[in-house]
Scaffold this motif. Structure first.
Motif, PDB file in Angstrom:
ATOM      1  N   ASN A  34       0.945  -1.500   0.058  1.00 50.46           N
ATOM      2  CA  ASN A  34      -0.111   0.087  -0.182  1.00 50.46           C
ATOM      3  C   ASN A  34       1.344   1.179   0.260  1.00 50.46           C
ATOM      4  O   ASN A  34       1.984   1.497   0.045  1.00 50.46           O
ATOM      5  N   VAL A  35       0.143   2.328   0.302  1.00 49.71           N
ATOM      6  CA  VAL A  35       0.877   3.657  -0.125  1.00 49.71           C
ATOM      7  C   VAL A  35       1.822   4.092   0.609  1.00 49.71           C
ATOM      8  O   VAL A  35       2.287   4.435   0.468  1.00 49.71           O
ATOM      9  N   LYS A  36       1.070   3.305   1.938  1.00 43.43           N
ATOM     10  CA  LYS A  36       2.269   3.695   3.465  1.00 43.43           C
ATOM     11  C   LYS A  36       3.698   3.418   3.691  1.00 43.43           C
ATOM     12  O   LYS A  36       4.171   3.445   3.697  1.00 43.43           O
ATOM     13  N   ASP A  37       3.913   2.094   3.129  1.00 44.87           N
ATOM     14  CA  ASP A  37       4.648   1.239   2.728  1.00 44.87           C
ATOM     15  C   ASP A  37       5.698   1.853   1.981  1.00 44.87           C
ATOM     16  O   ASP A  37       6.620   1.757   1.868  1.00 44.87           O
ATOM     17  N   LEU A  38       5.125   2.366   0.833  1.00 42.11           N
ATOM     18  CA  LEU A  38       6.071   3.544  -0.013  1.00 42.11           C
ATOM     19  C   LEU A  38       6.970   4.549   0.534  1.00 42.11           C
ATOM     20  O   LEU A  38       8.101   5.120   0.454  1.00 42.11           O
ATOM     21  N   SER A  39       6.434   4.775   1.897  1.00 43.22           N
ATOM     22  CA  SER A  39       6.435   6.299   2.840  1.00 43.22           C
ATOM     23  C   SER A  39       7.440   5.890   3.746  1.00 43.22           C
ATOM     24  O   SER A  39       8.204   6.466   4.434  1.00 43.22           O
ATOM     25  N   LEU A 113       5.567   1.292  -8.264  1.00 44.27           N
ATOM     26  CA  LEU A 113       4.866   2.772  -7.878  1.00 44.27           C
ATOM     27  C   LEU A 113       3.545   2.824  -7.394  1.00 44.27           C
ATOM     28  O   LEU A 113       3.188   3.804  -7.171  1.00 44.27           O
ATOM     29  N   SER A 114       3.246   2.846  -8.733  1.00 47.68           N
ATOM     30  CA  SER A 114       1.287   2.847  -8.721  1.00 47.68           C
ATOM     31  C   SER A 114       0.968   1.861  -8.102  1.00 47.68           C
ATOM     32  O   SER A 114       0.038   1.886  -7.782  1.00 47.68           O
ATOM     33  N   LEU A 115       1.574   0.769  -7.747  1.00 49.93           N
ATOM     34  CA  LEU A 115       0.938  -0.314  -6.720  1.00 49.93           C
ATOM     35  C   LEU A 115      -0.209  -1.381  -7.492  1.00 49.93           C
ATOM     36  O   LEU A 115      -1.072  -1.304  -7.027  1.00 49.93           O
ATOM     37  N   GLN A 116       0.005  -1.400  -8.847  1.00 44.42           N
ATOM     38  CA  GLN A 116      -1.039  -2.212  -9.386  1.00 44.42           C
ATOM     39  C   GLN A 116      -1.026  -3.884  -8.735  1.00 44.42           C
ATOM     40  O   GLN A 116      -1.989  -4.721  -8.757  1.00 44.42           O
ATOM     41  N   GLU A 117      -0.320  -4.170  -8.349  1.00 43.95           N
ATOM     42  CA  GLU A 117       0.499  -5.265  -7.501  1.00 43.95           C
ATOM     43  C   GLU A 117       1.278  -5.369  -6.334  1.00 43.95           C
ATOM     44  O   GLU A 117       2.264  -4.480  -6.765  1.00 43.95           O
ATOM     45  N   PRO A 118       1.152  -5.997  -5.204  1.00 41.92           N
ATOM     46  CA  PRO A 118       2.074  -5.911  -4.694  1.00 41.92           C
ATOM     47  C   PRO A 118       3.280  -6.395  -5.162  1.00 41.92           C
ATOM     48  O   PRO A 118       3.128  -7.611  -6.129  1.00 41.92           O
ATOM     49  N   TRP A 119       4.413  -6.511  -4.181  1.00 41.33           N
ATOM     50  CA  TRP A 119       6.016  -6.787  -5.265  1.00 41.33           C
ATOM     51  C   TRP A 119       6.665  -6.473  -3.189  1.00 41.33           C
ATOM     52  O   TRP A 119       6.297  -6.619  -2.654  1.00 41.33           O
ATOM     53  N   THR A 120       7.623  -7.291  -3.612  1.00 44.62           N
ATOM     54  CA  THR A 120       8.614  -7.294  -2.567  1.00 44.62           C
ATOM     55  C   THR A 120      10.084  -6.477  -2.590  1.00 44.62           C
ATOM     56  O   THR A 120      10.678  -6.515  -3.932  1.00 44.62           O
ATOM     57  N   LEU A 121      10.276  -6.425  -1.787  1.00 47.94           N
ATOM     58  CA  LEU A 121      11.403  -5.443  -1.490  1.00 47.94           C
ATOM     59  C   LEU A 121      12.729  -6.149  -0.694  1.00 47.94           C
ATOM     60  O   LEU A 121      12.314  -5.913   0.505  1.00 47.94           O
ATOM     61  N   ILE A 122      13.433  -6.162  -1.149  1.00 50.39           N
ATOM     62  CA  ILE A 122      15.300  -7.126   0.033  1.00 50.39           C
ATOM     63  C   ILE A 122      15.893  -6.576  -0.033  1.00 50.39           C
ATOM     64  O   ILE A 122      16.738  -6.521  -1.423  1.00 50.39           O
TER      65      ILE A 122
END
Length: 154
Positions: A34-39, A113-122
């Motif tokens: 979600n957008v909060k994750d991007l922040s 970045l538009s969160l069209q689908e969930p993704w993973t940052l490692i």
């Protein structure tokens, strides 16, 4: 470290870890939904590798140096760095398939970045000097953030 020029206004900041080297490395996995994750705040040390499995993207340690940013800012900086590197390789004499491959990759980055689908940052840091802010007061309560310590090897 931060520096600025009073004459031209140029500013530069650089992150350098200090202190002892921990006994174990640290792998941080964030499931971005979600957008909060991007922040979320991110400290990526220069000893950290970054992976986004959904893009088949892997940056080795040292890439981008040490930075303090957000999850969104990290992805934007990766995109900008790749554009700088590939700028001359994608001139008018480049094969169309290479241009298409780059355009497809940029579109996939935009989808992240538009969160069209969930993704993973490692973020895998052998010196354990990186950090991703939890969404809750306690890291243990954040179900999207996984922090693993591991034994380093040569």
């Amino acid at each position: 470290m931060a520096a600025s020029c009073d004459l031209c206004g140029y500013c530069n900041s650089e992150l350098k870890p200090g202190g002892e080297i921990p006994a174990k490395g640290k792998k941080i996995t964030l499931h971005v939904q979600n957008v909060k994750d991007l922040s979320r705040d991110v400290i990526k040390s220069d000893s950290a590798a970054v992976k986004v499995p959904e893009l088949e993207l892997e940056l080795s340690m040292g890439t981008l140096g040490g930075i303090v940013t957000t999850v969104e800012g990290l992805i934007v900086k990766i995109c900008e760095a790749l554009e700088r590197v590939h700028g001359f390789q994608l001139g008018d004499s480049t094969n169309e398939w290479k241009k298409k491959k780059w355009d497809d990759f940029q579109q996939r980055l935009s989808k992240l970045l538009s969160l069209q689908e969930p993704w993973t940052l490692i973020i895998d840091d052998a010196l354990a000097a990186s950090f991703v802010a939890p969404a809750t007061d306690l890291i243990e309560d954040d179900s999207q953030l996984l922090i693993e310590d591991y034994e380093r090897s040569w």
